[in-house]
Scaffold this active site. Structure first.
Site, PDB file in Angstrom:
ATOM      1  N   HIS A   1       0.839  -1.322   0.091  1.00  0.00           N
ATOM      2  CA  HIS A   1       0.005   0.008   0.040  1.00  0.00           C
ATOM      3  C   HIS A   1       1.049   1.163   0.001  1.00  0.00           C
ATOM      4  O   HIS A   1       2.132   1.223   0.395  1.00  0.00           O
ATOM      5  CB  HIS A   1      -0.853  -0.133   1.356  1.00  0.00           C
ATOM      6  CG  HIS A   1      -1.873   0.829   1.406  1.00  0.00           C
ATOM      7  ND1 HIS A   1      -1.698   2.278   1.763  1.00  0.00           N
ATOM      8  CD2 HIS A   1      -3.235   0.886   1.298  1.00  0.00           C
ATOM      9  CE1 HIS A   1      -2.818   2.957   1.802  1.00  0.00           C
ATOM     10  NE2 HIS A   1      -3.873   2.155   1.580  1.00  0.00           N
TER      11      HIS A   1
ATOM     12  N   ASP B   1       2.879  -4.944   7.969  1.00  0.00           N
ATOM     13  CA  ASP B   1       1.475  -3.769   7.995  1.00  0.00           C
ATOM     14  C   ASP B   1       0.392  -4.664   8.173  1.00  0.00           C
ATOM     15  O   ASP B   1       0.012  -5.574   7.136  1.00  0.00           O
ATOM     16  CB  ASP B   1       1.672  -3.100   6.368  1.00  0.00           C
ATOM     17  CG  ASP B   1       0.421  -2.546   6.245  1.00  0.00           C
ATOM     18  OD1 ASP B   1      -0.577  -2.702   6.969  1.00  0.00           O
ATOM     19  OD2 ASP B   1       0.336  -1.788   5.053  1.00  0.00           O
TER      20      ASP B   1
ATOM     21  N   GLN C   1      -4.884  -5.088   6.948  1.00  0.00           N
ATOM     22  CA  GLN C   1      -5.785  -6.313   6.317  1.00  0.00           C
ATOM     23  C   GLN C   1      -5.673  -7.482   7.355  1.00  0.00           C
ATOM     24  O   GLN C   1      -6.719  -8.186   7.625  1.00  0.00           O
ATOM     25  CB  GLN C   1      -5.651  -6.429   4.795  1.00  0.00           C
ATOM     26  CG  GLN C   1      -5.814  -5.378   4.143  1.00  0.00           C
ATOM     27  CD  GLN C   1      -7.332  -4.898   4.029  1.00  0.00           C
ATOM     28  OE1 GLN C   1      -8.323  -5.492   4.147  1.00  0.00           O
ATOM     29  NE2 GLN C   1      -7.244  -3.523   3.913  1.00  0.00           N
TER      30      GLN C   1
ATOM     31  N   LYS D   1     -10.918  -0.851  10.362  1.00  0.00           N
ATOM     32  CA  LYS D   1     -10.765  -2.366   9.397  1.00  0.00           C
ATOM     33  C   LYS D   1     -11.171  -3.239  10.519  1.00  0.00           C
ATOM     34  O   LYS D   1     -11.427  -4.645   9.834  1.00  0.00           O
ATOM     35  CB  LYS D   1      -9.714  -2.543   8.761  1.00  0.00           C
ATOM     36  CG  LYS D   1      -9.250  -1.240   7.898  1.00  0.00           C
ATOM     37  CD  LYS D   1      -8.066  -1.653   6.866  1.00  0.00           C
ATOM     38  CE  LYS D   1      -7.630  -0.438   6.210  1.00  0.00           C
ATOM     39  NZ  LYS D   1      -8.215   0.022   4.989  1.00  0.00           N
TER      40      LYS D   1
ATOM     41  N   CYS E   1      -4.771   2.452  -3.861  1.00  0.00           N
ATOM     42  CA  CYS E   1      -3.368   2.879  -3.015  1.00  0.00           C
ATOM     43  C   CYS E   1      -2.287   1.807  -3.283  1.00  0.00           C
ATOM     44  O   CYS E   1      -1.445   1.792  -2.487  1.00  0.00           O
ATOM     45  CB  CYS E   1      -3.619   3.073  -1.773  1.00  0.00           C
ATOM     46  SG  CYS E   1      -4.752   4.518  -1.438  1.00  0.00           S
TER      47      CYS E   1
HETATM   48  N1  PLP Z   1      -1.815  -0.895   4.433  1.00  0.00           N
HETATM   49  C1  PLP Z   1      -2.961  -1.595   4.027  1.00  0.00           C
HETATM   50  C2  PLP Z   1      -2.345  -3.012   3.427  1.00  0.00           C
HETATM   51  C3  PLP Z   1      -4.143  -0.945   3.863  1.00  0.00           C
HETATM   52  O1  PLP Z   1      -5.082  -1.807   3.216  1.00  0.00           O
HETATM   53  C4  PLP Z   1      -4.399   0.206   4.381  1.00  0.00           C
HETATM   54  C5  PLP Z   1      -5.714   0.929   4.148  1.00  0.00           C
HETATM   55  O2  PLP Z   1      -6.405   0.549   3.095  1.00  0.00           O
HETATM   56  C6  PLP Z   1      -3.590   0.846   4.707  1.00  0.00           C
HETATM   57  C7  PLP Z   1      -2.018   0.519   4.983  1.00  0.00           C
HETATM   58  C8  PLP Z   1      -3.648   2.379   5.608  1.00  0.00           C
HETATM   59  O3  PLP Z   1      -4.469   2.451   6.540  1.00  0.00           O
HETATM   60  P1  PLP Z   1      -4.923   3.653   7.268  1.00  0.00           P
HETATM   61  O4  PLP Z   1      -5.504   4.390   6.028  1.00  0.00           O
HETATM   62  O5  PLP Z   1      -6.285   3.112   8.193  1.00  0.00           O
HETATM   63  O6  PLP Z   1      -3.707   4.448   8.096  1.00  0.00           O
END
Ligand code: PLP
Length: 407
Positions: free
Chosen positions: A123, A200, A203, A226, A364
């Site tokens: 991401h 990370d 998910q 999430k 993203c």
């Molecule tokens: N990493 C992954 C794999 C994600 O799916 C997301 C959000 O969609 C993020 C990071 C970023 O999360 P946040 O926007 O809650 O900080």
């Protein structure tokens, strides 16, 4: 016995509405999950009865708010099996957790020529902070390649590792394709060259059992929204011994032990990394979300979501022009696809007209889309409150869309 999905749906008020005259089918769970009534009640209850700033308060409300706030920290500790609650820091979300590590780590541990490794699946929030770090320090960003199914090439990863590798930061489960990475192997291989590992978990935290001690990761970042919890809130786990070597992230109240104009000494973890008044109400409400998950059990949730994913795969594969994107062996309940020659956004808009909410675009993950030669995908992501009959509606909607296209 399986979960009682109708009963679970009853706990989520937002699901019971019509969109464009059709019952809402919410398949955008990888972007954010809906919130059960218990979370909404906990938030209202806090502001109606307990609202107060936490820590150091000499009155009953401050005492209660502090206790509930710290109870969430303990609930998270158990949720991810951290050794102690102090290893859990509250942040704004996964993004801030990664930025916290990138920002503090670079100040102390990264020199010119050092290397950071990420993967093609990341991401943007697990790419850009490392690019900023590399630019500032003259460090080098290396990227683990993937195969056509969307799985990392582990042997290639091993080739990237060297004593220069300071940190490996990798997604546990991909938001765009659903791929579950072999993170235990990644962590062991990275530790063998002395590198730290950040996962990370944006998910994975909602779909998989997380045991940070068994994984042995140095950091684990995730977001409450999430996980059926509030938006703008997340957690960063870090091993005590690693956190203690890192400088603070932001300066301000709460993160200090003593301040004079000449010098400041810093508080213990977790407070060292929590400057300023935190998001107290949402932290307290987040515990209701964790309780909700614990009551159902992660294994039961995963079994239901896996069943939905394989049912969706079966149903959608029968549609002419259905092109799945991301076919890894190990996946969470994310189904990315395209409909032959159609723009994903058009597909999304047509589904929306049928009350079906999906996400479209690059999710993203622009470098991943580039690697796959795609502008974007349509993504249906399933949660515990979704049902097979909703997938039937998605399949019917897509069949109609594909027929229009094929006419
Ligand atoms: N990493 C992954 C794999 C994600 O799916 C997301 C959000 O969609 C993020 C990071 C970023 O999360 P946040 O926007 O809650 O900080």
């Amino acid at each position: 016995m399986g979960l009682d999905i109708e009963k679970i749906r009853g706990l989520f008020p937002v699901l019971h509405q019509e969109v464009h005259g059709k019952p809402l089918v919410y398949f955008d769970n990888a972007a954010t999950t809906q919130k059960p009534q218990a979370v909404l009640d906990a938030l209202t209850n806090y502001y109606q009865h307990d609202n107060s700033n936490i820590h150091r308060g000499a009155h009953a409300l401050a005492d209660r708010a502090t206790r509930y706030f710290e109870e969430t920290r303990e609930a998270i500790q158990h949720f991810i099996n951290a050794r102690e609650a102090a290893e859990v820091i509250f942040t704004k979300g996964t993004t801030e957790g990664i930025n916290l590590v990138a920002s503090t780590f670079r100040r102390k541990f990264v020199e010119k020529g050092d290397e950071i490794i990420i993967s093609t699946l990341e991401h943007h929030s697990n790419i850009v902070p490392w690019q900023m770090l590399c630019e500032e320090k003259g460090a080098i960003l290396k990227v683990i390649p993937i195969n056509e199914a969307g799985e990392i090439l582990f042997e290639e990863f091993e080739k990237l590792l060297s004593p220069k590798t300071k940190l490996v930061s990798i997604v546990h489960a991909s938001n765009a394709l659903g791929t579950i990475n072999p993170v235990k192997q990644v962590i062991d291989a990275a530790h063998a060259v002395g590198a730290k590992v950040l996962l990370d978990g944006a998910q994975s935290s909602s779909h998989l059992n997380i045991d940070v001690q068994e994984l042995d990761c140095d950091f684990f970042a995730f977001s409450a929204h999430k996980l059926y919890g509030p938006t703008g809130l997340g957690c960063l786990y870090g091993k005590r011994e690693v956190f203690e070597t890192m400088p603070p992230y932001q300066g301000g109240g709460e993160m200090i032990k003593e301040v004079t104009f000449e010098k400041t000494t810093y508080n213990e973890i977790p407070f060292k990394f929590e400057a300023g008044t935190p998001n107290i109400g949402d932290v307290i409400a987040f515990k209701a979300a964790i309780d909700f998950i614990n009551e159902l059990g992660k294994d039961a949730i995963r079994a239901h979501e896996d069943e939905l994913l394989s049912y969706a795969n079966e149903q959608l594969s029968q549609i002419k022009g259905f092109l799945p994107v991301g076919t890894a062996k190990e996946k969470v309940s994310v189904l990315s696809f395209n409909i032959n020659a159609m723009h994903p956004y058009d597909v999304g808009m047509m589904l929306d007209a049928n009350g079906i909410a999906v996400r479209t675009g690059h999710h993203c993950t622009q470098p991943l889309m580039k690697r796959l030669g795609l502008e974007g995908t349509v993504r249906a992501s399933f949660s515990v409150y979704n049902s097979k009959s909703e997938i039937d509606k998605l399949a019917e909607g897509l069949s109609r869309i594909a027929r229009i296209k094929n006419k």
